[in-house]
Design an enzyme around this catalytic site. Structure first.
Site, PDB file in Angstrom:
ATOM      1  N   ASP A  60     -40.663-146.922 -99.885  1.00  0.00           N
ATOM      2  CA  ASP A  60     -40.176-146.296 -98.655  1.00  0.00           C
ATOM      3  C   ASP A  60     -39.593-147.396 -97.781  1.00  0.00           C
ATOM      4  OD1 ASP A  60     -40.900-143.464 -98.868  1.00  0.00           O
ATOM      5  OD2 ASP A  60     -42.967-144.172 -98.852  1.00  0.00           O
ATOM      6  N   ARG A  68     -41.301-151.085 -95.842  1.00  0.00           N
ATOM      7  CA  ARG A  68     -42.370-151.822 -96.526  1.00  0.00           C
ATOM      8  C   ARG A  68     -42.021-153.283 -96.752  1.00  0.00           C
ATOM      9  NH1 ARG A  68     -45.304-147.568 -95.026  1.00  0.00           N
ATOM     10  NH2 ARG A  68     -45.041-145.738 -96.366  1.00  0.00           N
ATOM     11  N   ARG A 133     -38.117-141.145 -87.332  1.00  0.00           N
ATOM     12  CA  ARG A 133     -37.605-141.194 -88.705  1.00  0.00           C
ATOM     13  C   ARG A 133     -36.509-140.159 -88.925  1.00  0.00           C
ATOM     14  NH1 ARG A 133     -42.871-140.247 -92.135  1.00  0.00           N
ATOM     15  NH2 ARG A 133     -41.511-140.725 -93.915  1.00  0.00           N
ATOM     16  N   LYS A 163     -36.108-135.612 -98.137  1.00  0.00           N
ATOM     17  CA  LYS A 163     -37.508-135.316 -97.824  1.00  0.00           C
ATOM     18  C   LYS A 163     -37.636-134.897 -96.362  1.00  0.00           C
ATOM     19  CE  LYS A 163     -38.855-140.139 -96.921  1.00  0.00           C
ATOM     20  NZ  LYS A 163     -39.644-141.282 -97.389  1.00  0.00           N
ATOM     21  N   HIS A 164     -38.644-134.005 -96.088  1.00  0.00           N
ATOM     22  CA  HIS A 164     -39.720-133.469 -96.916  1.00  0.00           C
ATOM     23  C   HIS A 164     -39.518-131.958 -96.974  1.00  0.00           C
ATOM     24  CE1 HIS A 164     -41.172-137.184 -94.988  1.00  0.00           C
ATOM     25  NE2 HIS A 164     -41.844-137.393 -96.110  1.00  0.00           N
ATOM     26  N   HIS A 176     -50.762-136.725 -93.380  1.00  0.00           N
ATOM     27  CA  HIS A 176     -51.579-137.801 -93.931  1.00  0.00           C
ATOM     28  C   HIS A 176     -53.054-137.594 -93.582  1.00  0.00           C
ATOM     29  CE1 HIS A 176     -47.594-139.752 -93.910  1.00  0.00           C
ATOM     30  NE2 HIS A 176     -48.064-140.455 -94.923  1.00  0.00           N
ATOM     31  N   ASP A 247     -45.378-135.041-102.580  1.00  0.00           N
ATOM     32  CA  ASP A 247     -45.798-136.115-101.692  1.00  0.00           C
ATOM     33  C   ASP A 247     -47.122-136.645-102.244  1.00  0.00           C
ATOM     34  OD1 ASP A 247     -45.768-137.891 -99.570  1.00  0.00           O
ATOM     35  OD2 ASP A 247     -45.352-136.361 -98.056  1.00  0.00           O
TER      36      ASP A 247
END
Length: 334
Positions: A60, A68, A133, A163-164, A176, A247
């Protein structure tokens, strides 16, 4: 097929064994797997060397808070910044978004990684996990950016992942850590959240990642566990022919299907091609769960990159995939 997470900056003996398994399609990398440009390129090479078949290596690398790889990589803006610019200068905003996609994809490829799960095409309507995002809260604006971003990724040799699905931006909960439910009917979702996905599919997007969100007026289970969403709506009504990713099964909102094996089976039974098992502690049980299943081992071949660009070629700007000089929009590294 499973896309698995590994623990650190080098492969362990156990992780090398996992990569020998027929069900392992590849690896998804995180901040924990990154120390430097050189190290992540070496890790990517080690992953490929350990596998008996071509594998997919993903990350990602969206920009903003979801990036990352940082040290030695360009500091990428969050997608919301382009949406904000769009109100003043649409052409400049779209050009900047294309350059962002091109730069991100080229740097990721230069590290031996095939793709970043991008772009986010959720509507920016207050979701705690999405936030900046998202390009915008307006469906048509997000659709316009989606087309541009997908085309720019393809120009840089990277597959595009929307996504998503079918849209995570309107619920407040972060999947999450919590369960999420969107009470709107399908007709409203089609008029709003699905608009960018339609645009991305028309632009040739290669993959879609599902949301762990329940839309009870459409189906009783989270979208990633739903044949109605995947087989009937995404593939049937919308005509998508690419790869469907789940996911991560380690997210709280995925727990409704039960234990690890239940989550893996629920995704595959619903029509997901690839299940994300991002937490290494869940990999062994996930591999045990898929023993004896018929798996589409060729599903990901089209997503594997055309080969690493290499940092020397990237910095020299000699790769034919560049259609705009990167220095026109970006010039700094984190």
């Amino acid at each position: 097929m499973l896309l698995i997470g590994v623990a650190g900056t080098e492969l362990s003996a156990q992780e090398r064994d996992w990569l020998q398994h027929d069900a392992v399609a590849g690896v998804v990398l995180f901040k924990r797997n990154f120390a430097s440009r050189t190290q992540v390129a070496e890790l990517s090479a080690a992953i490929r060397a350990a596998a008996p078949r071509p594998v997919l290596i993903c990350v990602d690398q969206e920009g903003g808070r979801v990036q990352r790889f940082r040290e030695g990589f360009s500091a990428l803006a969050p997608l919301q910044s382009f949406g904000a610019q769009y109100a003043q200068d649409p052409e400049a905003a779209l050009a900047a978004a294309r350059a962002h996609a091109q730069l991100m994809a080229s740097e990721v490829r230069a590290s031996g990684v095939d793709l970043s799960f991008a772009p986010v095409v959720d509507l920016g309507r207050g979701n705690r996990a999405i936030g900046d995002r998202a390009f915008s809260d307006e469906p048509q604006i997000v659709a316009t950016f989606t087309r541009a971003y997908v085309q720019a990724l393809h120009g840089a040799g990277m597959a595009a992942t929307l996504k998503h699905f079918p849209g995570h931006g309107t619920v407040l909960e972060d999947t999450h850590v919590d369960h999420a439910s969107d009470p709107r009917p399908l007709e409203v979702l089609q008029a709003e959240d699905l608009v960018p996905f339609v645009a991305g599919i028309e632009a040739g997007a290669d993959a879609v990642m599902m949301a762990h969100v329940v839309y009870p007026q459409v189906a009783p289970e989270p979208a990633g566990y739903s044949q109605r969403w995947i087989e009937q709506i995404l593939r049937g009504q919308m005509g998508f022919r690419g790869v469907v990713f789940s996911d991560d099964i380690g997210m709280a909102a995925s727990f409704s299907a039960g234990g690890v094996a239940g989550r893996v089976h629920a995704h595959l039974d619903a029509g997901c091609d690839v299940v994300l098992v991002c937490h290494p502690e869940l990999v062994a049980e996930s591999l045990q769960a898929v023993q004896g299943r018929s798996l589409n081992t060729a599903a990901l071949i089209g997503l594997i990159g055309r080969g690493a660009l290499g940092w020397d070629g990237l910095l020299a700007g000699t790769d034919a995939s560049f259609t705009t000089p990167l220095s026109a929009h970006f010039g700094t590294t984190a």
